[in-house]
Design a protein around this motif. Structure first.
Motif, PDB file in Angstrom:
ATOM      1  N   VAL A 145       0.839  -1.202   0.000  1.00 17.85           N
ATOM      2  CA  VAL A 145       0.000   0.000   0.000  1.00 17.85           C
ATOM      3  C   VAL A 145       0.876   1.255   0.000  1.00 17.85           C
ATOM      4  CG1 VAL A 145      -1.617   1.341   1.401  1.00 17.85           C
ATOM      5  CG2 VAL A 145      -2.025  -1.071   1.035  1.00 17.85           C
ATOM      6  N   THR A 146       1.933   1.247   0.791  1.00 17.49           N
ATOM      7  CA  THR A 146       2.817   2.410   0.860  1.00 17.49           C
ATOM      8  C   THR A 146       3.510   2.667  -0.472  1.00 17.49           C
ATOM      9  OG1 THR A 146       3.192   1.956   3.203  1.00 17.49           O
ATOM     10  CG2 THR A 146       4.748   3.423   2.117  1.00 17.49           C
ATOM     11  N   LEU A 147       4.104   1.641  -1.058  1.00 23.97           N
ATOM     12  CA  LEU A 147       4.821   1.820  -2.313  1.00 23.97           C
ATOM     13  C   LEU A 147       3.877   2.175  -3.468  1.00 23.97           C
ATOM     14  CD1 LEU A 147       7.470  -1.042  -2.103  1.00 23.97           C
ATOM     15  CD2 LEU A 147       7.792   1.410  -1.715  1.00 23.97           C
ATOM     16  N   ALA A 148       2.710   1.577  -3.506  1.00 26.60           N
ATOM     17  CA  ALA A 148       1.756   1.906  -4.564  1.00 26.60           C
ATOM     18  C   ALA A 148       1.241   3.332  -4.414  1.00 26.60           C
ATOM     19  CB  ALA A 148       0.591   0.918  -4.560  1.00 26.60           C
ATOM     20  N   ALA A 149       1.060   3.800  -3.176  1.00 24.42           N
ATOM     21  CA  ALA A 149       0.625   5.185  -2.967  1.00 24.42           C
ATOM     22  C   ALA A 149       1.700   6.159  -3.430  1.00 24.42           C
ATOM     23  CB  ALA A 149       0.297   5.414  -1.493  1.00 24.42           C
ATOM     24  N   VAL A 150       2.958   5.861  -3.135  1.00 26.16           N
ATOM     25  CA  VAL A 150       4.057   6.706  -3.621  1.00 26.16           C
ATOM     26  C   VAL A 150       4.081   6.713  -5.145  1.00 26.16           C
ATOM     27  CG1 VAL A 150       6.573   6.869  -3.740  1.00 26.16           C
ATOM     28  CG2 VAL A 150       5.468   6.467  -1.553  1.00 26.16           C
ATOM     29  N   ASN A 151       3.855   5.550  -5.751  1.00 21.64           N
ATOM     30  CA  ASN A 151       3.831   5.458  -7.209  1.00 21.64           C
ATOM     31  C   ASN A 151       2.686   6.266  -7.807  1.00 21.64           C
ATOM     32  OD1 ASN A 151       4.566   4.617  -9.777  1.00 21.64           O
ATOM     33  ND2 ASN A 151       3.320   2.771  -9.649  1.00 21.64           N
ATOM     34  N   ILE A 152       1.515   6.209  -7.196  1.00 16.07           N
ATOM     35  CA  ILE A 152       0.366   6.948  -7.717  1.00 16.07           C
ATOM     36  C   ILE A 152       0.597   8.448  -7.614  1.00 16.07           C
ATOM     37  CG2 ILE A 152      -2.047   7.537  -7.234  1.00 16.07           C
ATOM     38  CD1 ILE A 152      -2.528   4.601  -6.639  1.00 16.07           C
ATOM     39  N   PHE A 153       1.017   8.924  -6.438  1.00 15.32           N
ATOM     40  CA  PHE A 153       1.223  10.366  -6.279  1.00 15.32           C
ATOM     41  C   PHE A 153       2.366  10.863  -7.155  1.00 15.32           C
ATOM     42  CE2 PHE A 153      -0.793   9.452  -2.049  1.00 15.32           C
ATOM     43  CZ  PHE A 153      -2.008  10.021  -2.389  1.00 15.32           C
ATOM     44  N   GLY A 154       3.424  10.076  -7.280  1.00 16.50           N
ATOM     45  CA  GLY A 154       4.514  10.448  -8.183  1.00 16.50           C
ATOM     46  C   GLY A 154       4.055  10.470  -9.630  1.00 16.50           C
ATOM     47  N   GLY A 155       3.204   9.518  -9.999  1.00 10.68           N
ATOM     48  CA  GLY A 155       2.668   9.497 -11.366  1.00 10.68           C
ATOM     49  C   GLY A 155       1.813  10.707 -11.659  1.00 10.68           C
ATOM     50  N   PHE A 156       1.008  11.121 -10.680  1.00 11.94           N
ATOM     51  CA  PHE A 156       0.206  12.326 -10.883  1.00 11.94           C
ATOM     52  C   PHE A 156       1.095  13.558 -11.035  1.00 11.94           C
ATOM     53  CE2 PHE A 156      -3.556  10.123  -8.862  1.00 11.94           C
ATOM     54  CZ  PHE A 156      -4.292  10.108 -10.035  1.00 11.94           C
ATOM     55  N   LEU A 157       2.161  13.646 -10.259  1.00  7.57           N
ATOM     56  CA  LEU A 157       3.062  14.792 -10.368  1.00  7.57           C
ATOM     57  C   LEU A 157       3.767  14.823 -11.718  1.00  7.57           C
ATOM     58  CD1 LEU A 157       4.656  14.886  -6.801  1.00  7.57           C
ATOM     59  CD2 LEU A 157       2.941  16.424  -7.763  1.00  7.57           C
ATOM     60  N   VAL A 158       4.232  13.662 -12.172  1.00  3.72           N
ATOM     61  CA  VAL A 158       4.903  13.598 -13.471  1.00  3.72           C
ATOM     62  C   VAL A 158       3.924  13.930 -14.591  1.00  3.72           C
ATOM     63  CG1 VAL A 158       6.003  12.027 -15.106  1.00  3.72           C
ATOM     64  CG2 VAL A 158       6.693  12.021 -12.723  1.00  3.72           C
TER      65      VAL A 158
END
Length: 110
Positions: free
Chosen positions: A76-89
């Protein structure tokens, strides 16, 4: 003839998928990065749902249940980081296509 451990097959598939994923991602043209990020965010949301199930459905009193809770939390932690990073990119890439406002120069003779 001896049988081969199934974990060897799983490890081989995992290593091959790393190489295939690397070459697939780096061969994507820049025009397709934004849709690719959207798909990645969708996949990560499925990972979050699976991680939440692992957190809630497991019994922490057993060793296997504790391991399930730990892996669920990490996923959950790593996927949340991936989602928020994807939105920023994605936001940054879409900002590259916006027209910049023209700056009006002041009249020096006035």
């Amino acid at each position: 003839m001896e049988s081969i451990d199934p974990n060897i097959f799983r490890l081989t598939i995992f290593v091959l998928s790393i190489f295939v994923g690397y070459y697939v991602v780096w061969s994507v043209t820049p025009a397709l990065h934004t849709p690719l990020m959207a798909v990645t965010n969708a996949i990560s949301s499925v990972i979050i749902v699976g991680g939440l199930f692992a957190l809630v459905a497991s019994d922490a009193s057993t060793t296997l249940g504790l391991i399930s809770k730990i892996f669920g939390f990490v996923s959950v932690t790593l996927a949340a980081v991936n989602i928020f990073g994807g939105f920023l990119v994605t936001q940054r890439m879409l900002a590259m296509y916006k027209k910049k406002p023209k700056v009006q120069k002041e009249d020096k003779n006035a």
